[in-house]
Design an enzyme around this catalytic site. Sequence first.
Site, short mmCIF file in Angstrom:
data_model
loop_
_atom_site.label_atom_id
_atom_site.label_comp_id
_atom_site.label_asym_id
_atom_site.label_seq_id
_atom_site.Cartn_x
_atom_site.Cartn_y
_atom_site.Cartn_z
N GLU A 34 0.83 -1.21 0.00
CA GLU A 34 0.00 0.00 0.00
C GLU A 34 0.86 1.25 0.00
OE1 GLU A 34 -2.92 1.19 -0.16
OE2 GLU A 34 -4.44 -0.30 0.37
N ARG A 86 -9.97 0.95 12.75
CA ARG A 86 -8.52 0.92 12.55
C ARG A 86 -8.11 1.95 11.51
NH1 ARG A 86 -6.70 -4.54 9.50
NH2 ARG A 86 -5.02 -3.16 8.80
N ASN A 92 -6.21 3.76 8.28
CA ASN A 92 -5.96 3.33 6.91
C ASN A 92 -5.20 4.42 6.15
OD1 ASN A 92 -6.28 0.92 5.39
ND2 ASN A 92 -7.70 1.97 4.03
N GLU A 116 -17.32 -3.30 13.30
CA GLU A 116 -18.60 -3.96 13.05
C GLU A 116 -19.78 -3.13 13.51
OE1 GLU A 116 -18.73 -7.89 14.57
OE2 GLU A 116 -16.98 -8.58 13.44
N ASN A 144 -9.95 5.46 1.99
CA ASN A 144 -8.78 5.17 1.18
C ASN A 144 -8.19 6.45 0.61
OD1 ASN A 144 -7.70 2.42 1.03
ND2 ASN A 144 -9.80 1.83 0.56
N ASP A 185 -9.60 2.68 -4.84
CA ASP A 185 -8.77 2.50 -3.65
C ASP A 185 -7.85 3.71 -3.50
OD1 ASP A 185 -7.19 1.41 -1.55
OD2 ASP A 185 -7.38 -0.61 -2.33
#
Length: 280
Positions: free
Chosen positions: A15, A95, A97, A115, A141, A191
């Site tokens: 990434e 989390r 990114n 969730e 992203n 992305d």
Amino acid sequence: MSVEVALAVRAHFAECPTWDAADGSLLWVDMNEGGVHRYRPSDGGDTVTVVDQPVAAALPREGGGLVLSLRDGVAVTAPDGSRRWLTEWAREGVRGNDASVDGRGRLWVGTIAGETSPGWLARIDADGTTHTAATGIKLSNGIAWSPDATLMYYVDTRTRRIDVFDYDLDTGKAANRRVLTAVTDTDGLPDGMCTDTEGGIWVALFRGGAVRRYTPDGRLDREITLPASLTTSCGFGGPDLTDLYVTSARRDLGDAEPEAGNLFVVPGVAQGLEGMAFAG
């Protein structure tokens, strides 16, 4: 246009290719392996430092060291490798990114929703102050700016869109979020992305095996096919920023795609914008 393998690394989930002009190298990460890589095109060397949790982005920092988007938040490292947190957000499964730095050295970083908890997009100033710019994010992203820095482009992958904000570089405020284009004519999901000096928006298509260029009005202008279906992000590098680097993943593919996970380069495709180091 020729697509070349810059590094035959078969990373699990590469990434965030980011050019470090001060060092003449390309930073990239192998996210779930916690690997922070530094690739030097001049000699083909690639060094790696492993951190203790997943890392989604590693970006240059003024004065040396790096700023890291980690699973549990954002941290900075010093040249000696020591690390301190700027902000921690490990709660309810959220989390960190993708991340990017604006023209005044502020960090923009997004999260992946848990969730039961939505994610968000945030700006972190040089002093570590965190400002939430958007909420309800699913899978944050790509983040990039127009050449005049009056527009900020943004991808929340699960919306299948590239959105655009009006951007005030003096204050670091993003406002008036709207859809630039919907990416619905392909199996690929938008992305990571970057922009070029002509205002073109380059976006990697995860599960699409391609990188697309869109014009500032949202029109599809060009598509480059790569030999890896899980293309994850793209960024310009090289001394004159005319080489487009593309990261990819081999997660869940096994041996089905021999080139999956490699770092690719497309030389001379366009010229990228000069990047900034994080001011914190």
